[in-house]
Design an enzyme around this catalytic site. Sequence first.
Site, short mmCIF file in Angstrom:
data_model
loop_
_atom_site.label_atom_id
_atom_site.label_comp_id
_atom_site.label_asym_id
_atom_site.label_seq_id
_atom_site.Cartn_x
_atom_site.Cartn_y
_atom_site.Cartn_z
N ILE A 60 0.81 -1.23 0.00
CA ILE A 60 0.00 0.00 0.00
C ILE A 60 0.84 1.28 0.00
O ILE A 60 0.31 2.36 -0.24
CB ILE A 60 -0.98 0.05 1.19
CG1 ILE A 60 -0.22 0.13 2.52
CG2 ILE A 60 -1.95 -1.09 1.14
CD1 ILE A 60 -1.12 0.46 3.71
N TYR A 61 2.13 1.18 0.26
CA TYR A 61 2.95 2.40 0.28
C TYR A 61 3.00 2.99 -1.12
O TYR A 61 3.61 2.42 -2.03
CB TYR A 61 4.36 2.12 0.77
CG TYR A 61 4.46 1.62 2.20
CD1 TYR A 61 3.41 1.79 3.11
CD2 TYR A 61 5.60 0.99 2.67
CE1 TYR A 61 3.50 1.34 4.41
CE2 TYR A 61 5.71 0.54 3.98
CZ TYR A 61 4.65 0.71 4.84
OH TYR A 61 4.74 0.26 6.14
N SER A 62 2.33 4.12 -1.26
CA SER A 62 2.22 4.80 -2.57
C SER A 62 1.69 3.84 -3.64
O SER A 62 2.14 3.87 -4.79
CB SER A 62 3.57 5.38 -2.99
OG SER A 62 3.98 6.39 -2.11
N GLN A 63 0.72 3.01 -3.24
CA GLN A 63 0.06 2.08 -4.17
C GLN A 63 1.07 1.23 -4.95
O GLN A 63 0.94 1.03 -6.15
CB GLN A 63 -0.84 2.84 -5.13
CG GLN A 63 -2.06 3.46 -4.47
CD GLN A 63 -3.00 2.42 -3.86
OE1 GLN A 63 -3.04 2.26 -2.65
NE2 GLN A 63 -3.75 1.74 -4.71
#
Length: 341
Positions: A60-63
């Site tokens: 999920i970090y920056s998608q």
Amino acid sequence: MKYNLLGNTGVLVSEIGLGTMNFGAEGSWGVFGALGDDEAAKLVDQALDAGVNFFDTSNIYSQGRSEEVLGKALKGKRHQALIATKVRGRMGPGPNEIGLSRLHILRQVDESLKRLGTDYIDLYQIHNPDQLTDWEETLRALDDLVRSGKVRYIGSSNMTGWEIVKTRAISRQLGLHAFKSSQSYYSLAGRELEREIIPALLDQNMGLIVWSPLAGGFLTGKYSRDSRGSEDDRHAKFAFPPVDLEKTYGILDVLREIAAERETTVSRVAIAWLLHQRAVTTVLVGAKRPEQLEDNLAASGLVLSADELTRLDEVSRLPVEYPAWPFMEEDDSIIRKHVRS
């Protein structure tokens, strides 16, 4: 650099690892500091040269951009690194693009492998529990990933003590691979996991991976009662994790005293305190600049005295809660020694 066993796996991980939440940070993730491919690669090389072998990210970090940037930085050096990533968070607008269902997990592990540019993940962690999915479904899906070779080990994150013990019991009952570690918030400004999570991890012989050891930068020494930073500081934009300001200012006073006596930095002392805690396997540090990473890595060689550990313990200690307080006088000294040793 020192190395610790990851639970009962036999795998040795560096006691300081590199967190990559700020790699490729875009949009709202930019509050943590955005690093491009070249900047991130330099930090990864610096960490490897210092003996770091543990690198943590999440889908999920920056998608997914964090995984992509980390994968590029480790290209040709994959054998030197243990890569940890996570699953659970929302990765699209659809109703099934979130959670710990078998559907979501199997889809997301393939996406993470593609972004990381590798054919296996060393430690695949659930980012936090999913109240909608039965634990048996989640644990069977994770077990299949280990048996398939896509994942070496599985870990948990942001779970309570009873959830950790419950999931381990389910895995044991069903003959499945079990969680080997917990990634949890722990710092001098946030010691809540000492109540039940650390006892559960010690009981289950699991590793503890610490995130935000400096309480989101609050324990770096740049903040004080008279100076709470500029409007551009991370805490001014996003106060996470939350801290009890008055108590934390007292902790900072003691950190500054010890740092001055040692001719070192507040950050190093704060991280070194964590490295002295019995349950801690590795502490994740995040950096935007090489000099910042160098300072944090230097905590690995800082040995605090018994007096310094006592001073830090006393100023940051949690208040005793029921059911501990009826036996406080009898057991308090034993409990504190157990947590610190």
